[in-house]
Design a protein around this motif. Structure first.
Motif, PDB file in Angstrom:
ATOM      1  N   PHE A   1      83.612  57.902  60.179  1.00 39.91           N
ATOM      2  CA  PHE A   1      83.937  58.075  61.587  1.00 39.91           C
ATOM      3  C   PHE A   1      83.244  57.055  62.478  1.00 39.91           C
ATOM      4  O   PHE A   1      83.815  56.591  63.467  1.00 39.91           O
ATOM      5  CB  PHE A   1      83.580  59.491  62.060  1.00 39.91           C
ATOM      6  N   LEU A   2      82.014  56.709  62.151  1.00 39.62           N
ATOM      7  CA  LEU A   2      81.234  55.864  63.048  1.00 39.62           C
ATOM      8  C   LEU A   2      81.438  54.366  62.823  1.00 39.62           C
ATOM      9  O   LEU A   2      81.371  53.598  63.775  1.00 39.62           O
ATOM     10  CB  LEU A   2      79.750  56.204  62.920  1.00 39.62           C
ATOM     11  N   LEU A   3      81.626  53.947  61.593  1.00 39.61           N
ATOM     12  CA  LEU A   3      81.780  52.526  61.305  1.00 39.61           C
ATOM     13  C   LEU A   3      83.225  52.093  61.493  1.00 39.61           C
ATOM     14  O   LEU A   3      84.153  52.829  61.183  1.00 39.61           O
ATOM     15  CB  LEU A   3      81.339  52.211  59.874  1.00 39.61           C
ATOM     16  N   ASP A   4      83.381  50.899  61.996  1.00 36.10           N
ATOM     17  CA  ASP A   4      84.731  50.363  62.193  1.00 36.10           C
ATOM     18  C   ASP A   4      84.994  49.324  61.106  1.00 36.10           C
ATOM     19  O   ASP A   4      84.878  48.116  61.331  1.00 36.10           O
ATOM     20  CB  ASP A   4      84.846  49.739  63.591  1.00 36.10           C
ATOM     21  N   VAL A   5      85.308  49.821  59.918  1.00 33.53           N
ATOM     22  CA  VAL A   5      85.605  48.949  58.782  1.00 33.53           C
ATOM     23  C   VAL A   5      87.007  49.276  58.274  1.00 33.53           C
ATOM     24  O   VAL A   5      87.604  50.286  58.636  1.00 33.53           O
ATOM     25  CB  VAL A   5      84.566  49.113  57.648  1.00 33.53           C
ATOM     26  N   ALA A   6      87.516  48.417  57.415  1.00 35.54           N
ATOM     27  CA  ALA A   6      88.882  48.593  56.923  1.00 35.54           C
ATOM     28  C   ALA A   6      89.028  49.827  56.036  1.00 35.54           C
ATOM     29  O   ALA A   6      90.107  50.414  55.942  1.00 35.54           O
ATOM     30  CB  ALA A   6      89.318  47.352  56.159  1.00 35.54           C
ATOM     31  N   TYR A   7      87.957  50.234  55.393  1.00 39.88           N
ATOM     32  CA  TYR A   7      88.027  51.345  54.452  1.00 39.88           C
ATOM     33  C   TYR A   7      87.377  52.623  54.996  1.00 39.88           C
ATOM     34  O   TYR A   7      86.909  53.466  54.227  1.00 39.88           O
ATOM     35  CB  TYR A   7      87.379  50.948  53.119  1.00 39.88           C
TER      36      TYR A   7
ATOM     37  N   ILE B   1      71.651  67.089  47.601  1.00 39.10           N
ATOM     38  CA  ILE B   1      71.863  65.637  47.587  1.00 39.10           C
ATOM     39  C   ILE B   1      73.353  65.307  47.625  1.00 39.10           C
ATOM     40  O   ILE B   1      73.779  64.420  48.375  1.00 39.10           O
ATOM     41  CB  ILE B   1      71.164  65.016  46.366  1.00 39.10           C
ATOM     42  N   ALA B   2      74.151  66.035  46.837  1.00 42.34           N
ATOM     43  CA  ALA B   2      75.602  65.792  46.832  1.00 42.34           C
ATOM     44  C   ALA B   2      76.204  66.091  48.205  1.00 42.34           C
ATOM     45  O   ALA B   2      77.091  65.368  48.680  1.00 42.34           O
ATOM     46  CB  ALA B   2      76.279  66.623  45.747  1.00 42.34           C
ATOM     47  N   PHE B   3      75.724  67.155  48.859  1.00 47.35           N
ATOM     48  CA  PHE B   3      76.226  67.480  50.192  1.00 47.35           C
ATOM     49  C   PHE B   3      75.857  66.400  51.196  1.00 47.35           C
ATOM     50  O   PHE B   3      76.690  65.985  52.015  1.00 47.35           O
ATOM     51  CB  PHE B   3      75.684  68.832  50.652  1.00 47.35           C
ATOM     52  N   LEU B   4      74.612  65.936  51.142  1.00 47.36           N
ATOM     53  CA  LEU B   4      74.185  64.904  52.086  1.00 47.36           C
ATOM     54  C   LEU B   4      74.944  63.596  51.873  1.00 47.36           C
ATOM     55  O   LEU B   4      75.314  62.925  52.847  1.00 47.36           O
ATOM     56  CB  LEU B   4      72.682  64.679  51.973  1.00 47.36           C
ATOM     57  N   ILE B   5      75.204  63.230  50.621  1.00 46.02           N
ATOM     58  CA  ILE B   5      75.979  62.015  50.344  1.00 46.02           C
ATOM     59  C   ILE B   5      77.403  62.167  50.863  1.00 46.02           C
ATOM     60  O   ILE B   5      77.944  61.256  51.498  1.00 46.02           O
ATOM     61  CB  ILE B   5      75.948  61.694  48.840  1.00 46.02           C
ATOM     62  N   SER B   6      78.030  63.318  50.598  1.00 43.57           N
ATOM     63  CA  SER B   6      79.398  63.534  51.061  1.00 43.57           C
ATOM     64  C   SER B   6      79.478  63.564  52.579  1.00 43.57           C
ATOM     65  O   SER B   6      80.371  62.962  53.180  1.00 43.57           O
ATOM     66  CB  SER B   6      79.945  64.845  50.491  1.00 43.57           C
ATOM     67  N   PHE B   7      78.544  64.274  53.203  1.00 49.91           N
ATOM     68  CA  PHE B   7      78.537  64.344  54.657  1.00 49.91           C
ATOM     69  C   PHE B   7      78.243  62.977  55.266  1.00 49.91           C
ATOM     70  O   PHE B   7      78.831  62.604  56.290  1.00 49.91           O
ATOM     71  CB  PHE B   7      77.512  65.377  55.134  1.00 49.91           C
ATOM     72  N   GLY B   8      77.347  62.226  54.635  1.00 52.28           N
ATOM     73  CA  GLY B   8      77.059  60.870  55.099  1.00 52.28           C
ATOM     74  C   GLY B   8      78.267  59.962  54.988  1.00 52.28           C
ATOM     75  O   GLY B   8      78.503  59.119  55.862  1.00 52.28           O
ATOM     76  N   SER B   9      79.032  60.126  53.932  1.00 53.77           N
ATOM     77  CA  SER B   9      80.252  59.334  53.773  1.00 53.77           C
ATOM     78  C   SER B   9      81.264  59.654  54.883  1.00 53.77           C
ATOM     79  O   SER B   9      81.886  58.748  55.443  1.00 53.77           O
ATOM     80  CB  SER B   9      80.865  59.608  52.401  1.00 53.77           C
TER      81      SER B   9
ATOM     82  N   LYS C   1      89.018  55.804  53.746  1.00 52.98           N
ATOM     83  CA  LYS C   1      88.660  56.114  52.355  1.00 52.98           C
ATOM     84  C   LYS C   1      87.292  56.778  52.293  1.00 52.98           C
ATOM     85  O   LYS C   1      87.072  57.677  51.476  1.00 52.98           O
ATOM     86  CB  LYS C   1      88.676  54.853  51.506  1.00 52.98           C
ATOM     87  N   LEU C   2      86.366  56.349  53.134  1.00 56.14           N
ATOM     88  CA  LEU C   2      85.051  56.993  53.178  1.00 56.14           C
ATOM     89  C   LEU C   2      85.168  58.464  53.567  1.00 56.14           C
ATOM     90  O   LEU C   2      84.523  59.328  52.972  1.00 56.14           O
ATOM     91  CB  LEU C   2      84.132  56.272  54.158  1.00 56.14           C
ATOM     92  N   ILE C   3      85.999  58.727  54.564  1.00 51.54           N
ATOM     93  CA  ILE C   3      86.214  60.112  54.994  1.00 51.54           C
ATOM     94  C   ILE C   3      86.852  60.912  53.866  1.00 51.54           C
ATOM     95  O   ILE C   3      86.438  62.031  53.561  1.00 51.54           O
ATOM     96  CB  ILE C   3      87.078  60.158  56.269  1.00 51.54           C
ATOM     97  N   GLY C   4      87.851  60.345  53.224  1.00 49.96           N
ATOM     98  CA  GLY C   4      88.535  61.037  52.132  1.00 49.96           C
ATOM     99  C   GLY C   4      87.630  61.317  50.953  1.00 49.96           C
ATOM    100  O   GLY C   4      87.646  62.417  50.383  1.00 49.96           O
TER     101      GLY C   4
END
Length: 78
Positions: free
Chosen positions: A20-26, A7-15, A29-32
């Motif tokens: 990468f896919l969403l064009d938002v201001a943060y 679950i932790a891996f899937l959450i981190s990988f999803g983040s 930070k999601l990648i980090g």
């Protein structure tokens, strides 16, 4: 423990993927946070889970283990 790691891996990988896919201001930070989650949470939990019942001395190059390796190699032909 296995499911917590998954679950932790899937959450981190999803983040990371959302970053990468969403064009938002943060998005950076999601990648980090995804990378930090993998490095600081998933990898240590996975390492503990895989090594918790093993003896480290079986994997060290001690004199006894080197002698066992030499005895095993005597009978083999290449």
């Amino acid at each position: 423990m296995k499911y917590i790691i998954l679950i932790a891996f899937l959450i981190s990988f999803g983040s990371i993927l959302c970053g990468f896919l969403l064009d938002v201001a943060y998005s950076q930070k999601l990648i980090g946070f995804g990378v930090l989650g993998i490095v600081l949470i998933v990898f240590p939990l996975f390492s503990y889970y895989r090594w918790k019942d093993k003896d480290v001395r079986d994997y060290m190059l001690t004199k006894e283990n080197l002698d066992k390796m030499r005895e095993n190699q005597k009978g083999k032909k290449y």
